[in-house]
Enzyme design. Structure first.
Site, mmCIF file in Angstrom:
data_model
loop_
_atom_site.group_PDB
_atom_site.id
_atom_site.type_symbol
_atom_site.label_atom_id
_atom_site.label_comp_id
_atom_site.label_asym_id
_atom_site.label_seq_id
_atom_site.Cartn_x
_atom_site.Cartn_y
_atom_site.Cartn_z
ATOM 1 N N CYS A 76 0.779 -1.230 0.000
ATOM 2 C CA CYS A 76 0.000 0.000 0.000
ATOM 3 C C CYS A 76 0.816 1.289 0.000
ATOM 4 O O CYS A 76 0.801 2.054 -0.960
ATOM 5 C CB CYS A 76 -0.949 -0.018 1.194
ATOM 6 S SG CYS A 76 -1.860 1.502 1.389
ATOM 7 N N HIS A 129 -1.410 6.231 2.520
ATOM 8 C CA HIS A 129 -1.525 5.298 3.634
ATOM 9 C C HIS A 129 -1.693 6.142 4.895
ATOM 10 O O HIS A 129 -0.927 7.067 5.122
ATOM 11 C CB HIS A 129 -0.262 4.432 3.722
ATOM 12 C CG HIS A 129 -0.415 3.276 4.660
ATOM 13 N ND1 HIS A 129 -1.160 2.169 4.334
ATOM 14 C CD2 HIS A 129 0.056 3.066 5.909
ATOM 15 C CE1 HIS A 129 -1.129 1.313 5.342
ATOM 16 N NE2 HIS A 129 -0.402 1.838 6.312
#
Ligand SMILES: *[C@@H]1O[C@H](CO)[C@@H](O)[C@H](O)[C@H]1NC(C)=O
Ligand SMILES: *[C@@H]1O[C@H](CO)[C@@H](O)[C@H](O)[C@H]1NC(C)=O
Length: 511
Positions: A76, A129
């Protein structure tokens, strides 16, 4: 006289800010191209049951659909940091879920670029993130505070949950809250955007289909009956796979229902069949849930009369393994973890729907969106890494694919994965092959230099012409000796030398 009138008309239709298009930047989390639009003979990865994704399919049918788009890292934060800065992981030095790219360089992000151009830059859900990995959603990127929803029905106790729809009325799922916020924000920004007073860049990040797979139960009942779900065709590790390529998918094994199965996560073990089916069924249901929310947001854009003047991007942050190779989640350099959905709608230019099989990368998104919105191109970075430069990109604009979807822009996509704090797996996807080298890598000392290619630990070579599932590593096959030698050279020469048009890249500048 007629000429003058024409000029006046064009001028009023296309005053300064109206020539600039708004941007609606939609993201899903952990979504591999399990989307109806990716079905078909040219479908690059064999991952597809019958999916119910009518809204994303409809967007695809009016977009430039990139069928072979690869992220730079199958994780991510590194992937998002890369695509949102247009810079590769060796430049951002974000290889994990901790490091924040601004501690490496003060890079201009995509939303920040538009903010600097006078746009309202608005973000919600999951774009960067969350937490310290992005300095809490990178405040420099946005014109106003970033919106997060509240979690309901999600915990470590279950890897998936079909919530009875009635229970969601007063405690809506987080993505429902994100979609509602997007709809409300679109209403708010519409008058200024339509009059040309102020454009917007709106990033809407959905959390699904990330674990835990939580969604309204009616979706699973309606679209994914249990007997429609198949087991993966290849629940075993590739033949001759080096161990370093493997991840024991702790992310999934941490959920109590999976932990109770005492799966080791070791190579050539997997979860019991019933659990595999459950998880695949829940993942597909979570996709259809996210698809319905994407549909609501796009419908609002249309209702407000904004779709003619808004570029729409839909992307995920990487691919996903659902038991293929016996592997789960992402964290690998396999094609299935790196291949992700990407589509870009440019009003009036992609309305007929353009699909391309050319290899592209997620670092290409930044320069493409800038040009699609009506700005002049930003320059390509001159070096393999250029941490001192705030604004440049390490990809190529994809707009030429709208007119020439059959003409490649680059020969390869480059990705990487940092393993056990000591090895970097550099991987490259060409038209026919995936080639990977795992080399010694010390984060503290050697990211600023050329990778230590001579310190190679192992290699992988998958021949996609005969092995699209990557079930046999042919790196050490005699018959592939010459092919591997060429791929090795190409991998080491890297992204600057991968462009088909030599006026891109700066081959003379790298050693
Ligand atoms: C980074 O750049 C922005 C402008 O783009 C500036 O406002 C900020 O102070 C810079 N931060 C650092 C640490 O240099
Ligand atoms: C895993 O299983 C496959 C298929 O049986 C086999 O080719 C491969 O060598 C096995 N790998 C290991 C490390 O045991």
């Amino acid at each position: 006289m007629r000429k003058l009138l024409l000029i006046v008309t064009i001028f009023t239709l296309c005053g300064y800010s109206q020539c600039r298009k708004n941007v609606l930047f939609l993201m899903a989390d952990d979504l591999r191209p399990n989307i109806g639009a990716y079905n078909g003979p040219n479908s690059p990865s064999p991952v597809h049951p019958q999916m119910h994704t009518p809204n994303i399919d409809a967007l695809a049918s009016r977009s430039l659909l990139l069928k072979r788009a690869y992220v730079q890292v199958a994780l991510c934060s590194p992937s998002r940091s890369s695509l949102l800065t247009g810079r590769r992981p060796d430049t951002t030095r974000v290889y994990d879920l901790d490091h924040y790219f601004r501690h490496t360089g003060n890079f201009t992000t995509l939303p920040q670029y538009f903010k600097n151009k006078g746009y309202r830059s608005i973000g919600m859900g999951k774009i960067f993130h969350p937490g310290h990995a992005s300095g809490h959603d990178d405040p420099l990127s946005w014109s106003e505070p970033f919106f997060h929803g509240v979690r309901h029905f999600e915990s470590n106790s279950h890897s998936w949950l079909a919530v009875p729809d009635a229970n969601l009325v007063h405690t809506p799922l987080k993505d429902r809250q994100v979609a509602d916020h997007a709809i409300q924000k679109l209403k708010q920004v519409a008058p200024d955007a339509k009059s040309g007073r102020k454009n917007f860049f709106m990033a809407v990040g959905f959390h699904k289909p990330h674990l835990p797979f939580v969604f309204p139960k009616s979706i699973m009942d309606k679209y994914y009956p249990s007997n429609s779900i198949h087991l993966p065709p290849n629940p075993y590790a590739p033949r001759f796979m080096p161990d370093i390529a493997w991840i024991n998918y702790g992310e999934l094994r941490n959920f109590a229902d999976v932990a109770a199965l005492h799966a080791s996560g070791n190579i050539n073990t997997t979860l019991p069949d019933y659990k595999v089916v459950q998880l695949r069924r829940a993942y597909y249901s979570a996709i259809t849930w996210m698809d319905s929310l994407v549909g609501e947001v796009i419908a609002e854009l249309e209702n407000l009369g904004l779709s003619d003047n808004t570029v729409i991007v839909f992307a995920s942050d990487h691919g996903y393994q659902l038991g293929e190779h016996g592997e789960w989640c992402k964290h690998t350099n396999f094609d299935i973890a790196l291949h992700a959905p990407l589509m870009i709608r440019v009003p009036h230019r992609t309305d007929a729907g353009i699909s391309t099989d050319q290899i592209v990368e997620f670092v290409d998104i930044f320069p493409t969106v800038v040009e699609a919105a009506g700005f002049s191109p930003i320059s390509q970075c001159h070096y393999r890494i250029s941490p001192g430069t705030k604004l440049c990109h390490e990809g190529i604009s994809l707009l030429p694919l709208i007119d020439n979807p059959n003409t490649p822009l680059k020969n390869a996509a480059f990705s990487q994965y940092y393993r056990h704090n000591r090895v970097m797996g550099y991987t490259m996807r060409t038209d026919k092959y995936r080639y990977t080298e795992w080399i010694n890598f010390d984060f503290k000392t050697n990211t600023r230099s050329t990778p230590h290619w001579q310190q190679i630990q192992s290699a992988e070579l998958y021949d996609h012409t005969i092995d699209p599932e990557e079930n046999v590593n042919r790196a050490n096959y005699k018959s592939y000796h010459d092919i591997r030698a060429n791929l090795r050279t190409q991998l080491h020469r890297g992204w600057l030398n991968a462009f088909v048009d030599p006026s891109h890249g700066s081959p003379q500048l790298i050693g």
